[in-house]
Write a protein that holds these residues in place. Structure first.
Motif, PDB file in Angstrom:
ATOM      1  N   LEU A 142       0.823  -0.913   0.130  1.00  0.00           N
ATOM      2  CA  LEU A 142      -0.110   0.177   0.045  1.00  0.00           C
ATOM      3  C   LEU A 142       1.151   1.335  -0.058  1.00  0.00           C
ATOM      4  O   LEU A 142       0.757   2.592  -0.801  1.00  0.00           O
ATOM      5  N   PHE A 143       1.701   1.492   0.936  1.00  0.00           N
ATOM      6  CA  PHE A 143       2.675   2.486   0.594  1.00  0.00           C
ATOM      7  C   PHE A 143       3.710   2.534  -0.272  1.00  0.00           C
ATOM      8  O   PHE A 143       3.974   3.742  -0.826  1.00  0.00           O
ATOM      9  N   ALA A 144       4.228   2.110  -0.756  1.00  0.00           N
ATOM     10  CA  ALA A 144       5.281   1.939  -1.707  1.00  0.00           C
ATOM     11  C   ALA A 144       3.931   2.359  -2.974  1.00  0.00           C
ATOM     12  O   ALA A 144       4.761   3.185  -3.201  1.00  0.00           O
ATOM     13  N   SER A 145       3.020   1.907  -3.230  1.00  0.00           N
ATOM     14  CA  SER A 145       2.053   2.553  -4.295  1.00  0.00           C
ATOM     15  C   SER A 145       1.843   3.892  -4.049  1.00  0.00           C
ATOM     16  O   SER A 145       1.431   4.678  -4.931  1.00  0.00           O
ATOM     17  N   LEU A 223      12.497   4.394  -8.745  1.00  0.00           N
ATOM     18  CA  LEU A 223      12.686   3.946 -10.045  1.00  0.00           C
ATOM     19  C   LEU A 223      10.545   3.609 -10.594  1.00  0.00           C
ATOM     20  O   LEU A 223      10.523   3.829 -12.245  1.00  0.00           O
ATOM     21  N   TYR A 224      10.021   3.486  -9.639  1.00  0.00           N
ATOM     22  CA  TYR A 224       9.046   2.639 -10.399  1.00  0.00           C
ATOM     23  C   TYR A 224       7.236   3.866 -11.053  1.00  0.00           C
ATOM     24  O   TYR A 224       6.792   3.756 -11.290  1.00  0.00           O
ATOM     25  N   TRP A 225       8.018   5.195 -10.428  1.00  0.00           N
ATOM     26  CA  TRP A 225       7.132   6.211 -11.286  1.00  0.00           C
ATOM     27  C   TRP A 225       6.844   6.606 -12.255  1.00  0.00           C
ATOM     28  O   TRP A 225       6.300   6.819 -12.998  1.00  0.00           O
ATOM     29  N   VAL A 226       8.187   6.238 -13.123  1.00  0.00           N
ATOM     30  CA  VAL A 226       8.364   6.341 -14.305  1.00  0.00           C
ATOM     31  C   VAL A 226       7.065   5.736 -15.520  1.00  0.00           C
ATOM     32  O   VAL A 226       6.387   6.204 -16.282  1.00  0.00           O
ATOM     33  N   SER A 227       6.417   4.403 -15.109  1.00  0.00           N
ATOM     34  CA  SER A 227       5.112   4.127 -15.845  1.00  0.00           C
ATOM     35  C   SER A 227       4.333   5.073 -15.710  1.00  0.00           C
ATOM     36  O   SER A 227       3.549   5.036 -16.370  1.00  0.00           O
ATOM     37  N   THR A 275      -3.009   2.326 -10.128  1.00  0.00           N
ATOM     38  CA  THR A 275      -2.615   1.661  -8.721  1.00  0.00           C
ATOM     39  C   THR A 275      -2.212   0.958  -7.997  1.00  0.00           C
ATOM     40  O   THR A 275      -1.851   0.473  -7.339  1.00  0.00           O
ATOM     41  N   ALA A 276      -4.144   0.189  -8.683  1.00  0.00           N
ATOM     42  CA  ALA A 276      -4.354  -0.770  -7.670  1.00  0.00           C
ATOM     43  C   ALA A 276      -3.545  -2.288  -8.251  1.00  0.00           C
ATOM     44  O   ALA A 276      -3.289  -3.194  -7.639  1.00  0.00           O
ATOM     45  N   LEU A 277      -3.210  -1.811  -9.505  1.00  0.00           N
ATOM     46  CA  LEU A 277      -2.065  -2.597 -10.196  1.00  0.00           C
ATOM     47  C   LEU A 277      -0.905  -2.695  -9.770  1.00  0.00           C
ATOM     48  O   LEU A 277      -0.243  -3.849  -9.750  1.00  0.00           O
ATOM     49  N   GLN A 278      -0.629  -1.217  -9.195  1.00  0.00           N
ATOM     50  CA  GLN A 278       1.491  -1.238  -8.397  1.00  0.00           C
ATOM     51  C   GLN A 278       0.924  -2.103  -7.132  1.00  0.00           C
ATOM     52  O   GLN A 278       1.963  -2.362  -6.730  1.00  0.00           O
ATOM     53  N   ILE A 279       0.227  -2.244  -6.573  1.00  0.00           N
ATOM     54  CA  ILE A 279       0.273  -3.152  -5.015  1.00  0.00           C
ATOM     55  C   ILE A 279       0.677  -4.618  -5.369  1.00  0.00           C
ATOM     56  O   ILE A 279       1.827  -4.761  -4.339  1.00  0.00           O
ATOM     57  N   PRO A 280      -0.200  -5.024  -6.112  1.00  0.00           N
ATOM     58  CA  PRO A 280       0.589  -7.021  -5.822  1.00  0.00           C
ATOM     59  C   PRO A 280       2.101  -7.192  -6.372  1.00  0.00           C
ATOM     60  O   PRO A 280       2.830  -7.339  -5.968  1.00  0.00           O
ATOM     61  N   SER A 281       2.528  -5.782  -7.480  1.00  0.00           N
ATOM     62  CA  SER A 281       3.606  -5.823  -7.794  1.00  0.00           C
ATOM     63  C   SER A 281       5.004  -5.073  -6.278  1.00  0.00           C
ATOM     64  O   SER A 281       5.606  -6.002  -6.686  1.00  0.00           O
ATOM     65  N   ALA A 282       4.334  -4.290  -5.720  1.00  0.00           N
ATOM     66  CA  ALA A 282       5.403  -4.153  -4.487  1.00  0.00           C
ATOM     67  C   ALA A 282       5.419  -5.579  -3.659  1.00  0.00           C
ATOM     68  O   ALA A 282       6.051  -5.448  -3.161  1.00  0.00           O
ATOM     69  N   ILE A 283       4.323  -6.288  -3.079  1.00  0.00           N
ATOM     70  CA  ILE A 283       4.521  -7.454  -2.619  1.00  0.00           C
ATOM     71  C   ILE A 283       4.808  -8.169  -3.014  1.00  0.00           C
ATOM     72  O   ILE A 283       5.931  -8.925  -2.152  1.00  0.00           O
ATOM     73  N   PHE A 284       5.096  -8.202  -4.168  1.00  0.00           N
ATOM     74  CA  PHE A 284       5.753  -9.245  -4.649  1.00  0.00           C
ATOM     75  C   PHE A 284       6.811  -8.964  -4.822  1.00  0.00           C
ATOM     76  O   PHE A 284       8.185  -9.754  -4.490  1.00  0.00           O
TER      77      PHE A 284
END
Lengths: 352, 309
Positions: A142-145, A223-227, A275-284
């Motif tokens: 959540l926080f990373a997203s 790094l991850y803000w670019v997309s 954002t919703a799809l970012q959460i699982p990738s951060a958890i991953f």
């Protein structure tokens, strides 16, 4: 009344009171639907997305509420006596088994809360460790997203709206960051920050969950803000050519106002979906790092580190590997499916 | 190939070189920002010994000069310096050793994923909404959402512990079967989904209808028209797939105890072997950047409709 087509006389029939039949025609059958309500309706029809959402809610509530009344804590070694003596009968308990002193107390008529998933090799209740691992994973996701969301939206909207040289410079930076291998950079920065930060974190929240999680956040911020920024920029570029923006500019609206009032609300569905799809990738990413031993600090569990710890005793206690594996797959799968459902329901491009 | 394509390729090449340079620079300065230096944390070292060691590895010079030497050695001699923990071996030696195993695993996994994924995806598309399509889609959805370390550990659990067919240790040839399967599962699932959706897209095109109307046989339509055109997105996935396999191998090699590049990387981090960390990061990053570049260029060359911007 006889009617002369060229007469300038007013047609009296037009001024008769409306009949009931005509009135009924004008009645609003139901209130007009908003974009949000429309999307929600479509989302509710999507059974897979609804079930995924329910699973996410149940898991989230469990990991928030359960630790409050669970009799064991995630770091409590149950076999540890008052004088630092370890009672080995508490280590590696199978599910629903009890340690030696607990058995004695049961014989005396006391009721002992069962160890539903047994205990680990240090005699810690395994279920509460799984729950804490879930807590770490979900919180990190959540926080990373949110970090990605804030930076991506700001940079993307500035780049898209200002345009010109600013846009070119930002987009070249985005291109370079985009082609960096992210996982390698995460591991590199995580390993370096762990050494650099050292004792600087003592006394903060990060002391418990570990400097690695802080470095994970830093990496996400770098790094991850670019997309997200690319996506927002594309949206803004097409939106700022719309007539209502022109009309706002003509009435003297300032850039900040236009971005805030016109452009961002029109991007909101894209922002929510990604954002919703970012959460699982951060958890991953977090579980991956923890699995490699670069994630959370020792007593605090994470689903990845639990799986990694279980790998050592896999032949004797396979369920200890199986449980975190199932939980993490369940979380990532339901978040992904829910995100897909959100996209199907809220993406205006798909609905036309 | 026209000038526009050439300009595009040049632009991408420049960006790739720039990216690798950024990786080298970031890695170098990040590693040198670590307090204490590489020789602390071991057993206590006397001042003189420390000074001698630093002089030997050139660590006593100013940072910018060290950076210049490091960059120069890489560009001119492809030399990443000596390893600090493996005495007498250079970083390049260790990396090439690991790369042999990792490349073998990665290439087999990549091509297996390509073959199986394209076949399964085509079958699913041609039998759309039939039972077989549903089964393929459910299984691939599950695989796409599963982190590689979960798949690896579950495979290990099933086929080495509960039902011992393969050895759990990846040092023998039979032991390489499970790591390869683990590495290949995610790309296979992804390629299957990609092929299915692009095949469905192609099957709806006018030229397929024209071919059918002309009486071209089913096999000829599928192999002559549909498959060829639906493979274009799969080609673009090749670069990201390689990146996935490279980073996935960090975990897979850890689970199955394969002595590859990923294992070298993770051990170098726990060992604080700074030159080895820098070298592995740079080489892995360069590999990924090059593969992405190749797949991007291939994409533009294969599909002339793509706008070159």
């Amino acid at each position: 009344m006889k009617k002369n087509p060229f007469s300038l006389h007013i047609d009296v029939d037009s001024f008769l009171p409306a009949s009931n039949e005509e009135k009924e025609y004008m009645v609003q059958m139901r209130p007009s639907s908003t974009f949000f309500r429309d999307g929600l309706k479509r989302l509710m029809k999507n059974k897979v997305a609804v079930i995924s959402f329910i699973i996410i809610v149940i898991l989230t509530l469990t990991c928030i509420i359960l630790p409050f009344f669970w009799p064991y804590s995630y770091e409590q070694m149950l076999g540890m006596g008052k004088y630092g003596k370890m009672d080995p009968s508490y280590n590696n308990l199978a599910p629903f088994q009890y340690g030696a002193t607990e058995l004695q107390r049961i014989e005396n008529g006391e009721k002992i809360f069962p160890h539903i998933f047994g205990t680990d090799s240090h005699g810690r209740d395994y279920l509460i460790r799984i729950v804490y691992g879930m807590r770490v994973s979900l919180a990190v996701g959540l926080f990373a997203s949110i970090i990605v969301l804030i930076i991506g939206v700001i940079v993307g909207s500035v780049s898209g709206y200002v345009g010109g040289a600013v846009d070119i410079v930002i987009m070249r930076i985005v291109d370079i960051i985009y082609s960096l291998p992210d996982m390698l950079m995460v591991i590199l920065l995580a390993s370096v920050l762990k050494l650099t930060l050292g004792n600087a974190l003592v006394g903060t929240v990060f002391e418990k969950i570990g400097g690695n999680i802080l470095s994970l956040f830093i990496v996400f911020a770098l790094l991850y803000w670019v997309s997200m920024a690319r996506l927002i920029r594309g949206q803004i570029l097409s939106l700022r050519e719309q007539e209502y923006v022109l009309s706002a500019t003509a009435s003297g609206a300032k850039s900040g106002w236009i971005i805030k009032k016109h452009l961002i609300p029109n991007c909101i569905s894209v922002i929510i979906i990604s954002t919703a799809l970012q959460i699982p990738s951060a958890i991953f990413t977090e579980s991956y790092l923890s699995f490699l031993g670069l994630g959370v600090n020792a007593p605090m569990p994470s689903l990845g580190s639990l799986a990694s710890d279980a790998l050592n005793g896999v032949s004797s206690y396979p369920y200890r590997l199986f449980i975190p594996a199932v939980v993490i797959s369940l979380i990532v799968l339901s978040l992904n499916l829910f995100g897909d459902g959100l996209r199907d329901a809220f993406d205006p491009k798909i609905n036309g | 190939m026209n000038t526009k394509t050439l300009i595009y390729i040049l632009k991408r090449l420049l960006l790739a070189i720039l990216t690798v340079w950024v990786v080298i620079t970031v890695t170098f300065f990040v590693m040198h920002a670590v307090p204490g230096g590489p020789f602390l944390g071991e057993k206590a070292i006397s001042e003189q010994a420390l000074a001698a060691l630093e002089a030997k590895y050139g660590l006593d010079k100013p940072l910018l000069e060290q950076y210049g030497t490091y960059l120069g050695d890489i560009v001119t001699k492809f030399d990443f310096g000596p390893s600090l923990k493996h005495r007498g071996r250079t970083v390049l030696d260790i990396i090439l050793d690991g790369l042999k195993t990792s490349a073998k695993l990665g290439l087999i996994a990549a091509f297996a994923a390509l073959a199986v994924g394209v076949v399964l995806g085509s079958v699913a598309a041609l039998r759309r909404n039939k039972l077989i399509d549903r089964i393929i889609m459910v299984i691939t959805t599950a695989f796409v959402s599963m982190p590689s370390f979960i798949m690896g550990t579950i495979l290990l659990l099933l086929f080495a512990v509960l039902w011992p067919i393969f050895p759990a240790n990846g040092e023998t040839a039979a032991g390489l079967v499970m790591p390869i399967i683990t590495l290949a599962l995610y790309p296979t699932a992804y390629i299957t989904r990609l092929t299915r959706s692009s095949m469905l897209d192609v099957l709806g095109q006018d030229y397929i209808r024209t071919a059918k109307a002309k009486g071209v046989s089913g096999a000829k339509i599928i192999f002559g028209h549909a498959l060829k055109n639906s493979l274009i997105p799969v080609i673009t996935y090749f670069g990201p797939m390689l990146a996935y396999i490279v980073t996935g191998s960090l975990v897979v090699e850890r689970i199955f105890g394969v002595k590859g590049l990923g294992e070298a990387f993770v051990t170098s981090i726990t060992n604080r072997d700074y030159p080895l960390i820098m070298g592995t990061t740079i080489i892995l990053a360069a590999l990924i950047v090059i593969m992405n570049l190749v797949s991007d260029i291939l994409y533009k060359v294969v599909d002339p409709r793509i706008n070159l911007d």
